[in-house]
Motif scaffolding. Structure first.
Motif, PDB file in Angstrom:
ATOM      1  N   GLY A  68     -52.915 -17.090 -28.339  1.00 35.79           N
ATOM      2  CA  GLY A  68     -52.001 -17.976 -27.771  1.00 35.79           C
ATOM      3  C   GLY A  68     -51.019 -17.342 -26.845  1.00 35.79           C
ATOM      4  O   GLY A  68     -50.435 -17.900 -26.093  1.00 35.79           O
ATOM      5  N   LEU A  69     -50.342 -16.209 -27.582  1.00 31.54           N
ATOM      6  CA  LEU A  69     -49.520 -15.504 -26.834  1.00 31.54           C
ATOM      7  C   LEU A  69     -49.989 -15.145 -25.563  1.00 31.54           C
ATOM      8  O   LEU A  69     -49.124 -15.155 -24.600  1.00 31.54           O
ATOM      9  CB  LEU A  69     -49.131 -14.242 -27.683  1.00 31.54           C
ATOM     10  CG  LEU A  69     -48.019 -13.469 -27.105  1.00 31.54           C
ATOM     11  CD1 LEU A  69     -46.764 -14.398 -26.981  1.00 31.54           C
ATOM     12  CD2 LEU A  69     -47.408 -12.272 -28.084  1.00 31.54           C
ATOM     13  N   TYR A  70     -51.198 -14.585 -25.355  1.00 31.80           N
ATOM     14  CA  TYR A  70     -51.719 -14.073 -24.000  1.00 31.80           C
ATOM     15  C   TYR A  70     -51.624 -15.301 -23.122  1.00 31.80           C
ATOM     16  O   TYR A  70     -51.415 -15.250 -22.089  1.00 31.80           O
ATOM     17  CB  TYR A  70     -52.979 -13.599 -24.065  1.00 31.80           C
ATOM     18  CG  TYR A  70     -53.026 -11.989 -24.889  1.00 31.80           C
ATOM     19  CD1 TYR A  70     -52.422 -10.856 -23.834  1.00 31.80           C
ATOM     20  CD2 TYR A  70     -53.562 -11.761 -26.011  1.00 31.80           C
ATOM     21  CE1 TYR A  70     -52.381  -9.665 -24.361  1.00 31.80           C
ATOM     22  CE2 TYR A  70     -53.502 -10.595 -26.488  1.00 31.80           C
ATOM     23  CZ  TYR A  70     -52.842  -9.549 -25.877  1.00 31.80           C
ATOM     24  OH  TYR A  70     -52.598  -8.322 -26.269  1.00 31.80           O
ATOM     25  N   ASN A  71     -52.295 -16.530 -23.623  1.00 27.82           N
ATOM     26  CA  ASN A  71     -52.214 -17.709 -22.883  1.00 27.82           C
ATOM     27  C   ASN A  71     -50.788 -17.841 -22.294  1.00 27.82           C
ATOM     28  O   ASN A  71     -50.510 -18.622 -20.995  1.00 27.82           O
ATOM     29  CB  ASN A  71     -53.027 -18.834 -23.564  1.00 27.82           C
ATOM     30  CG  ASN A  71     -54.212 -18.814 -23.325  1.00 27.82           C
ATOM     31  OD1 ASN A  71     -55.054 -18.833 -22.391  1.00 27.82           O
ATOM     32  ND2 ASN A  71     -54.941 -18.752 -24.480  1.00 27.82           N
ATOM     33  N   GLY A  72     -49.676 -17.787 -23.103  1.00 28.55           N
ATOM     34  CA  GLY A  72     -48.445 -18.089 -22.751  1.00 28.55           C
ATOM     35  C   GLY A  72     -48.039 -17.115 -21.502  1.00 28.55           C
ATOM     36  O   GLY A  72     -47.193 -17.550 -20.880  1.00 28.55           O
ATOM     37  N   LEU A  88     -49.816 -15.814 -19.316  1.00 30.64           N
ATOM     38  CA  LEU A  88     -50.630 -16.362 -18.184  1.00 30.64           C
ATOM     39  C   LEU A  88     -49.807 -17.555 -17.644  1.00 30.64           C
ATOM     40  O   LEU A  88     -49.513 -17.606 -16.465  1.00 30.64           O
ATOM     41  CB  LEU A  88     -52.044 -17.098 -18.479  1.00 30.64           C
ATOM     42  CG  LEU A  88     -53.046 -15.890 -18.941  1.00 30.64           C
ATOM     43  CD1 LEU A  88     -54.424 -16.367 -19.118  1.00 30.64           C
ATOM     44  CD2 LEU A  88     -53.126 -14.912 -17.565  1.00 30.64           C
ATOM     45  N   ALA A  89     -49.350 -18.549 -18.421  1.00 28.49           N
ATOM     46  CA  ALA A  89     -48.323 -19.817 -18.036  1.00 28.49           C
ATOM     47  C   ALA A  89     -47.262 -19.017 -17.570  1.00 28.49           C
ATOM     48  O   ALA A  89     -46.795 -19.464 -16.417  1.00 28.49           O
ATOM     49  CB  ALA A  89     -48.356 -20.518 -19.072  1.00 28.49           C
ATOM     50  N   ALA A  90     -46.444 -17.992 -18.022  1.00 24.81           N
ATOM     51  CA  ALA A  90     -45.408 -17.508 -17.483  1.00 24.81           C
ATOM     52  C   ALA A  90     -45.463 -16.864 -16.270  1.00 24.81           C
ATOM     53  O   ALA A  90     -44.520 -17.030 -15.283  1.00 24.81           O
ATOM     54  CB  ALA A  90     -44.729 -16.504 -18.371  1.00 24.81           C
ATOM     55  N   GLY A  91     -46.405 -16.522 -16.030  1.00 19.62           N
ATOM     56  CA  GLY A  91     -46.776 -15.987 -14.510  1.00 19.62           C
ATOM     57  C   GLY A  91     -47.069 -16.666 -13.405  1.00 19.62           C
ATOM     58  O   GLY A  91     -46.290 -16.444 -12.542  1.00 19.62           O
ATOM     59  N   ILE A 111     -52.670 -24.648 -24.621  1.00 19.47           N
ATOM     60  CA  ILE A 111     -53.349 -23.713 -25.293  1.00 19.47           C
ATOM     61  C   ILE A 111     -52.512 -22.949 -26.113  1.00 19.47           C
ATOM     62  O   ILE A 111     -52.881 -22.784 -27.372  1.00 19.47           O
ATOM     63  CB  ILE A 111     -54.251 -23.050 -24.321  1.00 19.47           C
ATOM     64  CG1 ILE A 111     -55.347 -23.865 -23.668  1.00 19.47           C
ATOM     65  CG2 ILE A 111     -55.008 -21.792 -25.244  1.00 19.47           C
ATOM     66  CD1 ILE A 111     -55.721 -23.109 -22.495  1.00 19.47           C
ATOM     67  N   LEU A 112     -51.550 -22.360 -25.734  1.00 15.07           N
ATOM     68  CA  LEU A 112     -50.501 -21.510 -26.653  1.00 15.07           C
ATOM     69  C   LEU A 112     -50.406 -22.388 -27.940  1.00 15.07           C
ATOM     70  O   LEU A 112     -50.200 -21.843 -28.804  1.00 15.07           O
ATOM     71  CB  LEU A 112     -49.305 -21.222 -25.925  1.00 15.07           C
ATOM     72  CG  LEU A 112     -48.205 -20.594 -26.641  1.00 15.07           C
ATOM     73  CD1 LEU A 112     -47.617 -19.397 -25.888  1.00 15.07           C
ATOM     74  CD2 LEU A 112     -47.167 -21.424 -27.240  1.00 15.07           C
ATOM     75  N   VAL A 113     -49.870 -23.447 -27.761  1.00 19.00           N
ATOM     76  CA  VAL A 113     -49.216 -24.437 -28.699  1.00 19.00           C
ATOM     77  C   VAL A 113     -50.654 -24.622 -29.728  1.00 19.00           C
ATOM     78  O   VAL A 113     -50.419 -24.338 -30.858  1.00 19.00           O
ATOM     79  CB  VAL A 113     -48.810 -25.761 -28.242  1.00 19.00           C
ATOM     80  CG1 VAL A 113     -48.635 -26.616 -29.520  1.00 19.00           C
ATOM     81  CG2 VAL A 113     -47.479 -25.582 -27.533  1.00 19.00           C
TER      82      VAL A 113
END
Length: 125
Positions: free
Chosen positions: A54-58, A60-63, A19-21
């Motif tokens: 997208g940054l916020y989705n990133g 979430l993925a990082a967490g 989703i970020l991409v």
């Protein structure tokens, strides 16, 4: 069961990287236009907002990835990892509910359902 739960968490993380991409890099490209059913004009006008999303989705993925790696980084870290993964999966689920209510119903199935399944598997393991 723990392995299955962690695989589910990893899949949710991968989904959010995708989703970020889409939102940061492909928003105005054919893949982004198709995924979000945007016109080129609307995509161009909302590209900065999409990149922010997208940054916020990133994050979430990082967490979620941090939660998966936590036990490897810190001895006895499994209880904390459970809470980290649970927190970020809950964030994903809530974001999905909000997105379904405000943007598109399909977000509920794309984002909330996988997060809820992963959360249930996590707590059952």
């Amino acid at each position: 069961m723990s392995l299955i739960a962690n695989i589910a968490v990893a899949l949710v993380a991968v989904l959010h990287v995708w989703i970020l991409v889409l939102e940061m890099f492909l928003w105005t490209k054919p893949a982004g236009l198709k995924a979000f059913r945007n016109t080129p004009e609307k995509a161009r006008d909302t590209a900065v907002l999409a990149a922010n999303q997208g940054l916020y989705n990133g994050f979430l993925a990082a967490g979620l990835v941090f939660g998966l790696l936590y036990p490897s980084l810190f001895a006895g870290g499994e209880p904390a990892a459970l809470h980290i993964k649970s927190f970020f999966l809950a964030c994903v689920a809530v974001a999905g509910v909000y997105g379904a209510a405000t943007a598109a119903k399909k977000i509920l199935y794309i984002q909330t359902v996988p997060a809820a399944i992963a959360l249930a598997l996590l707590w059952l393991s």
